[in-house]
Motif scaffolding. Structure first.
Motif, short mmCIF file in Angstrom:
data_model
loop_
_atom_site.label_atom_id
_atom_site.label_comp_id
_atom_site.label_asym_id
_atom_site.label_seq_id
_atom_site.Cartn_x
_atom_site.Cartn_y
_atom_site.Cartn_z
N LEU A 42 -14.01 -1.70 35.28
CA LEU A 42 -14.70 -1.53 36.56
C LEU A 42 -14.12 -0.38 37.36
CD1 LEU A 42 -15.17 -5.26 37.60
CD2 LEU A 42 -16.89 -3.69 36.69
N GLY A 43 -12.82 -0.13 37.22
CA GLY A 43 -12.20 0.99 37.93
C GLY A 43 -12.71 2.32 37.44
N VAL A 44 -12.85 2.47 36.13
CA VAL A 44 -13.34 3.73 35.56
C VAL A 44 -14.81 3.94 35.89
CG1 VAL A 44 -13.78 4.94 33.39
CG2 VAL A 44 -11.58 3.85 33.79
N ILE A 45 -15.61 2.89 35.79
CA ILE A 45 -17.03 3.01 36.11
C ILE A 45 -17.21 3.31 37.60
CG2 ILE A 45 -19.19 1.73 36.23
CD1 ILE A 45 -18.23 0.30 33.64
N GLY A 46 -16.43 2.63 38.45
CA GLY A 46 -16.48 2.92 39.88
C GLY A 46 -16.01 4.32 40.21
N TRP A 71 -10.23 1.79 45.93
CA TRP A 71 -11.13 1.09 45.02
C TRP A 71 -10.35 0.19 44.06
CZ3 TRP A 71 -15.32 -1.12 43.75
CH2 TRP A 71 -15.72 -1.29 42.44
N LEU A 72 -9.26 0.71 43.50
CA LEU A 72 -8.47 -0.08 42.56
C LEU A 72 -7.74 -1.22 43.26
CD1 LEU A 72 -7.13 2.72 40.22
CD2 LEU A 72 -8.92 1.04 39.76
N ALA A 73 -7.32 -1.01 44.51
CA ALA A 73 -6.70 -2.11 45.27
C ALA A 73 -7.72 -3.21 45.54
CB ALA A 73 -6.13 -1.59 46.58
N LEU A 74 -8.95 -2.83 45.85
CA LEU A 74 -10.01 -3.82 46.05
C LEU A 74 -10.26 -4.60 44.76
CD1 LEU A 74 -12.32 -4.92 47.89
CD2 LEU A 74 -13.75 -3.16 46.84
N GLY A 107 -4.85 6.15 36.07
CA GLY A 107 -4.92 7.36 35.25
C GLY A 107 -6.30 7.60 34.68
N LEU A 108 -6.91 6.56 34.13
CA LEU A 108 -8.25 6.72 33.57
C LEU A 108 -9.28 6.97 34.66
CD1 LEU A 108 -8.33 4.03 30.76
CD2 LEU A 108 -8.49 6.49 30.49
N ALA A 109 -9.12 6.34 35.82
CA ALA A 109 -10.05 6.57 36.92
C ALA A 109 -9.97 8.01 37.41
CB ALA A 109 -9.78 5.59 38.06
N LEU A 110 -8.77 8.54 37.53
CA LEU A 110 -8.62 9.94 37.94
C LEU A 110 -9.18 10.89 36.90
CD1 LEU A 110 -5.09 9.98 39.57
CD2 LEU A 110 -7.27 10.41 40.69
N GLN A 111 -8.98 10.57 35.63
CA GLN A 111 -9.52 11.42 34.57
C GLN A 111 -11.04 11.42 34.60
OE1 GLN A 111 -8.43 10.15 30.65
NE2 GLN A 111 -9.40 11.88 29.66
N GLN A 112 -11.65 10.25 34.78
CA GLN A 112 -13.10 10.19 34.81
C GLN A 112 -13.67 10.81 36.08
OE1 GLN A 112 -15.35 9.48 32.60
NE2 GLN A 112 -13.73 9.12 31.12
N ALA A 113 -12.93 10.76 37.18
CA ALA A 113 -13.41 11.37 38.41
C ALA A 113 -13.44 12.89 38.28
CB ALA A 113 -12.53 10.96 39.59
N SER A 114 -12.56 13.45 37.46
CA SER A 114 -12.53 14.90 37.32
C SER A 114 -13.43 15.39 36.19
CB SER A 114 -11.09 15.37 37.07
OG SER A 114 -10.62 14.85 35.84
N ASP A 115 -13.87 14.53 35.29
CA ASP A 115 -14.74 14.92 34.18
C ASP A 115 -16.20 14.68 34.54
OD1 ASP A 115 -12.54 15.54 32.70
OD2 ASP A 115 -12.61 13.75 31.45
N ASP A 116 -17.05 15.42 33.89
CA ASP A 116 -18.49 15.19 34.02
C ASP A 116 -19.01 14.68 32.68
OD1 ASP A 116 -18.69 16.00 36.65
OD2 ASP A 116 -18.94 18.11 36.11
#
Length: 182
Positions: A42-46, A71-74, A107-116
């Motif tokens: 859910l963190g990566v999708i969010g 988001w991850l704290a929530l 880490g995965l959330a930051l990676q996905q936020a920077s990738d398209d």
């Protein structure tokens, strides 16, 4: 290769520092693994939704870390609450603190936020990372159980043997690197 080492060492440290109960109840381990897998997925999708729906249109990509931490704290507090509502018998007492310290999700959330990347690859990566972390937690619990009565020098007992096990598992998993590429 670095991803395998980081995930395995992270799982070893979480297993050693946070789940250090003798003997570790299997239900507690699997509830924690499920909660971590849900938090990562859910963190990566969010993060993908947040990056493409909020950060990119407003040109505020510099706030990605702040918003992803929120988001991850929530998620870290919401997932155990939902699991407790769904299955009241499951042990979710200490899960919010453990989930909020999970660096794999960030880490995965930051990676996905920077990738398209595409939604399908994001979803697949999130589910596989969550399942991989769950598997790593189970492997380290089994490693601890097997080394509990083994003839190991006193200096290597505990965290050192788990980190050696993480290195051996990382080398074994690196053999699978490139297996599914064409």
């Amino acid at each position: 290769m670095n991803d395998y080492i980081l995930i395995l060492i992270s799982a070893a440290l979480v297993n050693h520092l946070c789940l250090h109960q003798q003997p570790l109840p299997r239900l507690h381990l699997h509830v924690h693994g499920l909660a971590c897998a849900l938090c990562i997925a859910l963190g990566v999708i969010g993060a993908q939704l947040l990056a493409q729906g909020v950060l990119a249109p407003l040109h505020i990509q510099d706030l990605a870390l702040f918003l992803l931490l929120s988001w991850l704290a929530l998620l870290a507090w919401g997932i155990p609450w939902l699991l407790a509502k769904w299955r009241p018998a499951w042990p979710v007492a200490g899960l919010p603190a453990l989930l909020s310290s999970n660096a794999v999700a960030l880490g995965l959330a930051l990676q996905q936020a920077s990738d398209d990347s595409a939604w399908s690859s994001t979803l697949l990566q999130a589910l596989l990372a969550g399942a991989g972390f769950w598997l790593a937690l189970a492997l380290f619990a089994d490693l601890r159980q097997r080394t509990k009565h083994a003839d190991i020098p006193g200096v290597l007992r505990g965290l050192p043997i788990e980190l050696i096990g993480a290195g051996v598992m990382a080398m074994a998993f690196s053999g699978l690197n490139g297996l599914f590429t064409q």
